[in-house]
Write an enzyme that holds these catalytic residues in place. Sequence first.
Site, mmCIF file in Angstrom:
data_model
loop_
_atom_site.group_PDB
_atom_site.id
_atom_site.type_symbol
_atom_site.label_atom_id
_atom_site.label_comp_id
_atom_site.label_asym_id
_atom_site.label_seq_id
_atom_site.Cartn_x
_atom_site.Cartn_y
_atom_site.Cartn_z
ATOM 1 C CB THR A 25 -0.963 -0.007 1.201
ATOM 2 O OG1 THR A 25 -0.204 -0.083 2.405
ATOM 3 C CG2 THR A 25 -1.936 -1.178 1.120
ATOM 4 C CB THR A 27 1.166 5.530 3.729
ATOM 5 O OG1 THR A 27 0.328 6.518 3.112
ATOM 6 C CG2 THR A 27 1.903 6.158 4.894
ATOM 7 C CB CYS A 28 2.654 0.380 4.083
ATOM 8 S SG CYS A 28 1.079 0.601 4.954
ATOM 9 C CB SER A 29 5.140 0.605 -0.421
ATOM 10 O OG SER A 29 4.487 -0.625 -0.254
#
Length: 141
Positions: A25, A27-29
């Site tokens: 996703t 923001t996570c990545s």
Amino acid sequence: LQTTTVSALTAGKKSILFAVPGAFTPTCSQKHLPGFVEKAGELKAKGVDTIACISVNDAFVMRAWKENLGVGDEVMLLSDGNGDFTRAIGCELDLSDKPVGLGVRSRRYALLAEDGVVKVVNLEEGGAFTFSGAEDMLKVL
């Protein structure tokens, strides 16, 4: 792939465990995981033994995400495939109503544990990313 426990990751150690709503996703990545990879050396210089990212994804997705981002051994990626750990600590985030159909995931957080005892928890609301990053954890060490 191997199985571990939170106890094994934190017993006799200073550990940072952080959770993301989902592998791959945005923001996570782009921010959350890369921030911990980038700051791993500084965190370890401050005595952190283990840095681990937890997500409610299966182990194969977590391995593919790690390979896709080129993450080495500085950060462990852990699958909470059925969300058992996430549910046990009360961090579920129900994203079933979102158009992309993510289902029940984990709220974003970062925690510092020393010898199995949680000392700091930075728990975000929803999927926000405001104070659970590597820089925030460096400030509490």
